[in-house]
Design an enzyme around this catalytic site. Sequence first.
Site, short mmCIF file in Angstrom:
data_model
loop_
_atom_site.label_atom_id
_atom_site.label_comp_id
_atom_site.label_asym_id
_atom_site.label_seq_id
_atom_site.Cartn_x
_atom_site.Cartn_y
_atom_site.Cartn_z
N CYS A 1 0.43 -1.16 0.11
CA CYS A 1 -0.07 -0.10 0.14
C CYS A 1 0.73 1.12 0.00
O CYS A 1 0.40 2.51 -0.22
CB CYS A 1 -0.70 0.03 1.28
N CYS B 1 -1.92 5.99 7.84
CA CYS B 1 -3.00 6.68 8.50
C CYS B 1 -3.48 6.26 9.88
O CYS B 1 -2.67 5.48 10.48
CB CYS B 1 -4.06 6.29 7.53
N CYS C 1 -3.94 -2.85 6.36
CA CYS C 1 -3.17 -2.38 7.46
C CYS C 1 -2.59 -3.35 8.45
O CYS C 1 -1.60 -3.51 9.10
CB CYS C 1 -3.97 -1.19 8.04
#
Length: 144
Positions: free
Chosen positions: A54, A79, A123
């Site tokens: 990512c 994030c 994530c």
Amino acid sequence: MTDNKTEQPKSFMEMLNDLLIQKYGKKIVEHGSEPKNFHALSDANGYVSYTGPCGDTMKIWLKITDDTIENIGFQTDGCDCTRAVGSVLTEMVKGGSIEEAMEITPTRIEDALDGLPDDHKHCAILARDALQKAIQGYLDDREA
């Protein structure tokens, strides 16, 4: 007699926090905004800087003694969801054995956060992969 107190309007930050909790859940917002173990370790004997598909990078520092993860720290440029998974992962493995840490799955990380949005499930994979690479680096150095 009536109470003349009026309820104070919420601040912009309180409203934003409420919206984030509605979208991501309370645990993700808490761990994402105030992550646990979000620091480097000066006495680490295991380390990795890993960039996932990512594009986010997670750094993990380990202090391992007698196959026990005594201390762990992490940092990421990702994030809030990436910070949240790093935070909860460090809490899951701190004080545990290397073997137990290697068995952590992305699903267990997600479950500890009461789920992740579909577009942020990667994530948990990033965090798990970074942890495994940090442990493997420690094991390789120990054998050298």
